[in-house]
Design a protein around this motif. Structure first.
Motif, PDB file in Angstrom:
ATOM      1  N   ASP B  94       0.830  -1.207   0.000  1.00 33.92           N
ATOM      2  CA  ASP B  94       0.000   0.000   0.000  1.00 33.92           C
ATOM      3  C   ASP B  94       0.861   1.253   0.000  1.00 33.92           C
ATOM      4  O   ASP B  94       0.629   2.183  -0.764  1.00 33.92           O
ATOM      5  N   ILE B  95       1.864   1.227   0.873  1.00 34.17           N
ATOM      6  CA  ILE B  95       2.706   2.420   0.997  1.00 34.17           C
ATOM      7  C   ILE B  95       3.443   2.680  -0.309  1.00 34.17           C
ATOM      8  O   ILE B  95       3.523   3.818  -0.770  1.00 34.17           O
ATOM      9  N   PHE B  98       1.027   4.458  -2.588  1.00 31.95           N
ATOM     10  CA  PHE B  98       0.569   5.810  -2.281  1.00 31.95           C
ATOM     11  C   PHE B  98       1.709   6.824  -2.131  1.00 31.95           C
ATOM     12  O   PHE B  98       1.498   8.005  -2.302  1.00 31.95           O
ATOM     13  N   PHE B  99       2.888   6.336  -1.805  1.00 31.46           N
ATOM     14  CA  PHE B  99       3.968   7.267  -1.502  1.00 31.46           C
ATOM     15  C   PHE B  99       4.378   8.136  -2.691  1.00 31.46           C
ATOM     16  O   PHE B  99       4.620   9.325  -2.513  1.00 31.46           O
ATOM     17  N   THR B 102       2.598  11.451  -2.938  1.00 34.84           N
ATOM     18  CA  THR B 102       3.034  12.429  -1.934  1.00 34.84           C
ATOM     19  C   THR B 102       4.384  13.016  -2.302  1.00 34.84           C
ATOM     20  O   THR B 102       4.611  14.221  -2.198  1.00 34.84           O
ATOM     21  N   LEU B 292       0.204   9.291   0.639  1.00 33.22           N
ATOM     22  CA  LEU B 292       0.404   8.619   1.910  1.00 33.22           C
ATOM     23  C   LEU B 292      -0.347   9.304   3.044  1.00 33.22           C
ATOM     24  O   LEU B 292      -0.851   8.651   3.958  1.00 33.22           O
ATOM     25  N   TYR B 295      -3.862   8.185   2.944  1.00 28.84           N
ATOM     26  CA  TYR B 295      -3.876   6.786   3.383  1.00 28.84           C
ATOM     27  C   TYR B 295      -3.819   6.720   4.902  1.00 28.84           C
ATOM     28  O   TYR B 295      -4.576   5.978   5.547  1.00 28.84           O
ATOM     29  N   LEU B 296      -2.942   7.536   5.467  1.00 31.43           N
ATOM     30  CA  LEU B 296      -2.769   7.559   6.924  1.00 31.43           C
ATOM     31  C   LEU B 296      -4.066   7.995   7.612  1.00 31.43           C
ATOM     32  O   LEU B 296      -4.518   7.350   8.563  1.00 31.43           O
ATOM     33  N   ALA B 311       2.616   3.483   8.108  1.00 31.33           N
ATOM     34  CA  ALA B 311       2.771   4.784   7.467  1.00 31.33           C
ATOM     35  C   ALA B 311       3.543   5.736   8.371  1.00 31.33           C
ATOM     36  O   ALA B 311       4.411   6.482   7.905  1.00 31.33           O
TER      37      ALA B 311
END
Lengths: 301, 338
Positions: B94-95, B98-99, B102, B292, B295-296, B311
């Motif tokens: 996931d990270i 999404f990272f 960001t 991210l 997501y967090l 995260a």
């Protein structure tokens, strides 16, 4: 000689006769410097006004901040509702006035928790030195290397949303800065003659730290606290905005923006008014802090 | 002074693992203090006692705390962040998804912030006390006082709703979804590499406002620090000497004074970059930016602890890494700190 002139002469006397006179005289001279910086005076005025509003909130509010009335929901600013009403027909002006209590309360709580702790830890580390100092500094390193908001988020996630948990989370990330400042000041004065004199007179380490070293760290600490207050306001509002600080029915400014966000395109005032409140409060503390730094801590500017 | 340079490096090499250890300890403790029973989170609150006991044993919760911490560390260090309850994918995957979004946002914002903030700070310092200086100081002060999410909302209201200059929230128009195959995960780079200029233009439109909002904050910080550093240099005697020698003002400012602030300035820029990763939590929420930060926050609201801690750990590690890198740069490059 009029009384005001006599008081002035007493305050700026070259040879103060008592400790109190010397102290008040110094305060007076600092105030004279501070007064020239009109931005700082404006900051002081805003901060005082904010404190007054928080104290007198029930008197200043025109409506009950939680009284719902769906007939008048989302009214624009006008004569009866000065800043309009929100999606449940609550008066936004009264909510902002009451919300100042939450915001200032959080700020005061964080400062009360953090400043004395940081002061004592920092002074002790600077005075004792050695391995104790090294460990304390390493711990502050670790905490200072953390992203503040994210750590606060993780704490609140674990402990559950709420004002108290928000305060704890912010406090955990705020204390190292104070410890660092107090330590730096302590290191600078540790070798002074007056400390040596007090030690020779038999003063204990505790007495030296609390009675001789800590008071001299206060002015830099006050500057830092004031500048930090705006950061605390912004973090608290951010937590509220994400739904992790104060929980919705309470009129916390960040939480108000978060609900007002849905109506931003049509009813802009619902989210914008508390936004302005946060901005003004934070700007006030920033201006005050800048001004205080010029007066109390000239070497840093 | 090679000896002290070596000493600086050695000190740094001690700090790095210690601080990382601290980060792990804090995230572990956060996971432990939470009021939700991790066993119930796995088996549900109606599980019979023997199932509960077995799950507790499997999770290693009967072991002493230090042993649990040791297990946690070895799991994290081997890349096992656990599974997200919400997306039912491994957290690390996931990270990784999404990272990049960001990173793209924060990088663009930093580039904008540096391009505008450094010249503004130098200008303010050179004309200290003038109207220009006051205007720049005032702008940076506002940047320190306004909440980032309010600025984002006002930006959306003015530039999207009223003036219609930029597209609304989100990263890309739905019509362009899935045209570009993700390589770096950064849309601007991927679309440019694959020659999809229409996608590129749409992505630029979408990123402009959130990056602009973030850039304002990094600009405020960078300009303020640049001004302070420059003022300190311009007071020095070598500046007077250079002027007396008849050197052009431009050369004095940019080559002599500015050359001396380069190292601390790089530190400031790196710190503001790290700060933007944090600021993106609020910005991404406002602009529905799938990074991210979002997501967090979404994991937070769903009490998805594996995702939250993962995260936090990643953002913390990046933040920490940048912090320590600056520290190293300072100690090794700048001879004055020795």
């Amino acid at each position: 000689m009029s009384r005001a002139a006599a008081l002035r002469a007493w305050l700026i006397a070259d040879t103060p006769l008592s400790r109190r006179q010397a102290r008040l005289g110094r305060l007076y001279l600092q105030w004279l410097t501070f007064r020239h910086n009109w931005l700082a005076v404006a900051g002081l005025a805003v901060s005082l006004l904010l404190a007054l509003i928080a104290i007198a909130a029930p008197l200043l509010a025109t409506h009950d901040p939680s009284a719902q009335n769906l007939d008048i929901r989302l009214q624009p600013p006008g004569a009866t509702h000065w800043l309009g009403t929100d999606e449940l027909g609550r008066d936004i002006y009264s909510r902002i006035v009451h919300g100042s209590r939450i915001t200032l309360g959080m700020v005061v709580a964080v400062v009360v928790l953090v400043a004395p702790f940081g002061l004592v830890v920092g002074c002790a580390a600077g005075y004792v030195g050695g391995w104790f100092d090294r460990i304390v500094m390493r711990v502050t390193d670790i905490f200072m290397a953390f992203p503040r908001l994210i750590l606060a988020l993780a704490f609140v996630a674990a402990l559950g949303p709420g004002i108290e948990n928000g305060v704890i989370a912010i406090a955990l990330t705020a204390w190292p800065a104070y410890a660092r400042i107090a330590r730096a000041e302590t290191l600078a004065i540790r070798g002074s003659d007056f400390i040596a004199a007090a030690r020779l007179q038999g003063a204990s380490a505790l007495r030296l730290i609390f009675a001789h070293v800590a008071p001299l760290c206060l002015s830099s600490l006050i500057v830092r606290v004031t500048l930090d207050m705006s950061g605390i306001i912004l973090t608290a509002a951010g937590l509220g905005f994400l739904g992790l600080g104060a929980v919705p029915p309470s009129p916390e400014w960040g939480a108000m923006i978060s609900t007002g966000r849905r109506f931003i395109l049509e009813q802009w005032w619902v989210a914008t008014m508390p936004g302005i409140a946060i901005f003004v409060a934070s700007l006030g503390f920033n201006l005050l802090g800048d001004g205080l730094r010029d007066v109390l801590d000239p070497k840093q500017t | 002074m090679p000896r002290s340079r070596f000493g600086a490096l050695a000190g740094w090499l001690v700090t790095l693992p210690l601080t990382l250890f601290g980060l792990l300890l804090v995230t572990f403790l956060i996971g432990r203090v939470m009021p939700i029973d991790p066993v119930i989170a796995v088996v549900g609150d109606r599980a019979p006692a023997d199932v509960y006991a077995r799950a507790r044993l499997e999770l290693g919760l009967d072991r002493p705390l230090y042993e649990q911490f040791f297990r946690y560390c070895s799991a994290i260090l081997s890349g096992q962040f656990g599974r997200s309850v919400m997306t039912s994918r491994p957290v690390l995957e996931d990270i990784a998804r999404f990272f990049p979004a960001t990173l793209e946002l924060a990088t663009l914002a930093t580039i904008l912030g540096v391009a505008l903030g450094v010249p503004a700070g130098v200008l303010a310092a050179v004309r200290q006390g003038s109207k220009t200086d006051q205007a720049i100081r005032f702008l940076t002060l506002i940047g320190h006082s306004v909440p980032i999410f309010v600025l984002g909302l006002v930006g959306l209201l003015v530039f999207y709703a009223k003036l219609d200059l930029v597209p609304g929230p989100g990263r890309i128009n739905v019509a362009f979804d899935d045209i570009v195959t993700p390589v770096t995960g950064m849309l601007l780079i991927d679309s440019a590499l694959q020659g999809e200029w229409e996608v590129f233009r749409d992505a630029v439109g979408h990123i402009l406002l959130p990056a602009g909002v973030l850039a304002y904050f990094s600009l405020a910080y960078i300009a303020r620090m640049t001004r302070a550093f420059m003022l300190e240099q311009l007071r020095q005697e070598y500046v007077t000497t250079a002027r007396v020698k008849g050197m052009s003002e431009r050369r004095v400012i940019w080559r002599h004074a500015f050359g001396n602030i380069a190292v601390p300035l790089i530190t400031v820029i790196a710190l503001s970059y790290a700060g933007l990763l944090e600021g993106s939590v609020l910005t991404e929420t406002i602009f529905s930016w799938p990074g991210l930060g979002q997501y967090l926050t979404i994991s937070l609201l769903n009490a998805d602890m594996n995702a939250v801690l993962g995260a936090t750990l990643v953002v913390g590690a990046v933040y920490l890494g940048l912090n320590l890198l600056c520290d190293l740069l300072y100690r090794v490059v700048d001879p004055r700190t020795r």
